[in-house]
Scaffold this active site. Sequence first.
Site, PDB file in Angstrom:
ATOM      1  CB  THR A  71      -0.861  -0.005   1.284  1.00 16.36           C
ATOM      2  OG1 THR A  71      -1.896  -0.963   1.152  1.00 16.36           O
ATOM      3  CG2 THR A  71      -1.507   1.320   1.591  1.00 16.36           C
TER       4      THR A  71
ATOM      5  N   GLY B  48     -10.771  -2.996   1.746  1.00 20.29           N
ATOM      6  CA  GLY B  48      -9.844  -3.074   2.879  1.00 20.29           C
ATOM      7  C   GLY B  48      -9.939  -1.849   3.775  1.00 20.29           C
TER       8      GLY B  48
HETATM    9  N1  ASP Z   1      -4.009  -2.645   4.102  1.00 19.48           N
HETATM   10  C1  ASP Z   1      -4.133  -3.006   2.711  1.00 19.48           C
HETATM   11  C2  ASP Z   1      -5.433  -3.739   2.512  1.00 19.48           C
HETATM   12  O1  ASP Z   1      -5.747  -4.579   3.320  1.00 19.48           O
HETATM   13  C3  ASP Z   1      -3.015  -3.840   2.225  1.00 19.48           C
HETATM   14  C4  ASP Z   1      -1.664  -3.423   2.704  1.00 19.48           C
HETATM   15  O2  ASP Z   1      -1.459  -2.366   3.253  1.00 19.48           O
HETATM   16  O3  ASP Z   1      -0.743  -4.192   2.510  1.00 19.48           O
HETATM   17  O4  ASP Z   1      -6.087  -3.522   1.534  1.00 19.48           O
END
Ligand code: ASP
Length: 284
Positions: A155, A185
Amino acid sequence: MNHSPAIIVHGGAGSIPEDILAPMLEGCRKAALEGWRVLDAGGSALDAVEQAAIFLEDDPLFNAGTGSTLNLLGEIEMDAAIMDGHTLAVGAVAAVSRIKNPIRLARKVMEDGRHVFLAADGALRFAREAGIPECSPETLLVEARKKHWEKTHGTIGCVAFDRSGAIAAGTSTGGIFDKLPGRIGDSALPGCGTYACETGGVSCTGNGEAIIRTVLAKTAVEFLLGGSGPGEAARKSVAFLEKKTGAKAGLILIDREGRIGYYRNTERMPVCLISGHNEIVTDC
Ligand code: ASP
């Protein structure tokens, strides 16, 4: 008041192979500098966050915008949010495809002001009306296919503090690899993956379901309100998430004095922060 600006960006939490790490840190450094230039010229924290996030969305190394990960059907569905700490104005989009820069669309939703959150086809329709550039999913997807190393997480996020003392936070993501179509998410959910108020601004990364359950960004702000410094607030909120869910995550934050904190319980989380007299720090 003339505050000294500050900015921090992250490029996602997880395990990152050594050969990818250096270019990711360089991407974070360049993105932070993009935002810093805005702040240094007297621009707003919101503009700085948007510029830094656009830079990372356009870099195919990161799981946001171009280079977003794929869902179970091999499609791209991206989430993004941006929030103004002073007014609590926030714009968020979820499950969007065909948009080169979801953070830009989130900003438009915020400025439009009718709603906080738009998803999927409705968000695309709004984007068309707002004149946000559209792109074919293939331009986002071609690069994504190269990213086999990035199976679970990633992200991008940014928090900035401008000369007026305003704080803004933004987060953008392709989500998690192999997610069910329609899965949303934490990143775009205010209070979960992204939050900003007068006390502080936060952007999270990592296990989205656990971040939502622990309302992680707002939890970090609660620690600031309770008297913790920025580093301690970041550490305590990740510890809380780990204790309650056993999951892994990381976050970056800036408090009301422009002090920066970050913490992760993942193997890596590339970050770059700039504050004071152009002092640039990268870490992972
Ligand atoms: N938090 C993000 C999600 O769950 C993914 C990530 O940050 O790696 O969509």
